[in-house]
Write a protein that holds these residues in place. Structure first.
Motif, short mmCIF file in Angstrom:
data_model
loop_
_atom_site.label_atom_id
_atom_site.label_comp_id
_atom_site.label_asym_id
_atom_site.label_seq_id
_atom_site.Cartn_x
_atom_site.Cartn_y
_atom_site.Cartn_z
N ASN A 146 38.36 37.61 40.92
CA ASN A 146 37.10 36.80 40.42
C ASN A 146 35.78 37.14 41.14
O ASN A 146 34.77 37.33 40.61
N GLN A 147 35.95 37.62 42.22
CA GLN A 147 34.74 38.01 42.95
C GLN A 147 34.27 39.51 42.37
O GLN A 147 32.81 39.66 42.22
N LEU A 148 35.30 40.23 42.01
CA LEU A 148 34.92 41.53 41.56
C LEU A 148 34.38 41.46 40.07
O LEU A 148 33.52 42.00 39.72
N GLY A 149 34.86 40.14 39.30
CA GLY A 149 34.41 40.16 38.16
C GLY A 149 33.10 39.49 37.94
O GLY A 149 32.25 39.84 36.94
N ALA A 150 32.69 38.92 39.10
CA ALA A 150 31.47 38.11 38.99
C ALA A 150 30.45 39.03 39.65
O ALA A 150 29.09 38.66 39.39
#
Ligand code: ZN
Length: 341
Positions: free
Chosen positions: A336-340
């Protein structure tokens, strides 16, 4: 990216085998045992899927132990003729069965169990087999006269089994080679050649799992002798990076493996052990995410598969289930962090 998977075994439910024990004897027999093994595999498929594990396995519910579960179905082994052997370079002295003639599969070893598992999950499915070197370090030889020669003979059988499991729908076939961390020179001399024999002709993803063992006392004691930094991987990873094996599964969380050694596997998929199997404390998703982020310094997330350090067979069942959920949630945090970003 960051697809999660497990290294191998999961605990047997207490109605199937004595819990919290390696080599635990079955509590059922005959048809009841076969039905119990299938039920246990269903329980663990559901637990893995609910935990967000992407590439699942049967948790080795159909076998007592990953090495002997295979050897039980091999001709040429005398189970009555026990030889005392210090295995894993004398870490444990055990009575092992003895090879007394040419080895041959009596038939399919794991096919029926795998076919059942395949029919009950739409997830990618991984299957684990013992590696040829580890088999040779778990059995005495009174026939072949040389370890490399015996390893090649077993590698041929493993290849037959792997071909069969692949045809039944395996996405990943993994060979477990804890012995690679003990006999580092042999790995380069014949260990990888034997692995290559075992994966001959396979088109599915292939993997090798190299760890510091289950979380049992003998291993905990052995690890204390390995010093502040465990650098065994440094000796074998360059040769593995040059090999035809697709993925390497290794131990990270709570180990003394310098993470920079992962950088030696620049051409491989890396299964990063983010769950400690030597502790009954369940990791938090944040702790798992921290291990993944630390490893990302040395391996791209596209090539990284967060995983357990080793099999979880000796752990209490609820602890293992909790660790699966932590693994799934920790990887999701990082994704999720990478996607954000
Ligand atoms: Zn392991």
């Amino acid at each position: 990216m960051l697809q999660t998977t497990i290294a191998g075994s999961l605990p047997k439910p207490s109605w199937l085998a004595e819990p919290e024990k390696l080599w635990a004897a079955w509590r059922l027999e005959g048809d009841e045992l076969a039905a119990g093994q299938r039920d246990a595999a269903l329980v663990w498929l559901k637990e893995q899927e609910d935990a967000g594990i992407d590439i699942v396995s049967d948790g080795e519910q159909f076998r007592v132990h990953f090495v002997h579960g295979f050897l039980e179905q091999v001709e040429g082994i005398d189970w009555q003729r026990k030889t005392k052997m210090g295995i894993r370079d004398n870490r444990y002295v055990v009575d092992v069965p003895t090879v007394t003639g040419p080895v041959r599969r009596k038939g399919s070893v794991h096919g029926a169990g795998f076919e059942f598992t395949r029919a009950h999950t739409g997830h990618k499915l991984k299957f684990t087999l013992p590696g040829p070197m580890t088999i040779c370090d778990t059995i005495a030889d009174a026939h072949y006269g040389s370890r490399p020669e015996m390893a090649m003979a077993f590698a041929a059988l493993l290849n037959e089994e792997a071909q069969e499991i692949e045809a039944l729908g395996a996405d990943v076939i993994q060979f477990d080679e804890p012995a690679f961390n003990v006999f580092m020179d042999d790995v380069k001399e014949w260990g990888i050649a034997a692995l290559h024999r075992a994966i001959d002709g396979l088109s599915c993803t292939t993997a090798v799992h190299i760890c510091y063992g289950y979380g049992i006392q003998e291993n905990i004691d052995w690890k204390k002798t390995l010093g502040a930094e465990w650098r065994q991987y440094e000796e074998i990873f360059p040769a593995l990076n040059a090999s035809r094996i697709g993925q390497v599964s290794l131990e990270c969380a709570h180990s003394h493996v310098p993470l920079s050694l992962i950088g030696l596997l620049r051409d491989k998929d890396v299964l990063v052990g983010a769950i400690d199997v030597a502790s009954e404390e369940v990791e938090t998703p944040d702790q798992v995410a921290a291990t993944i982020r630390a490893a990302m310094e040395f391996v791209d997330p596209e090539r990284m598969y967060p995983c357990t350090n080793c099999g979880m067979a000796p752990l209490p069942r609820q602890v293992a289930a909790g660790k699966l959920r932590a693994l799934g949630a920790g990887a999701a945090l990082v994704r999720n962090q990478l996607g954000a970003e």
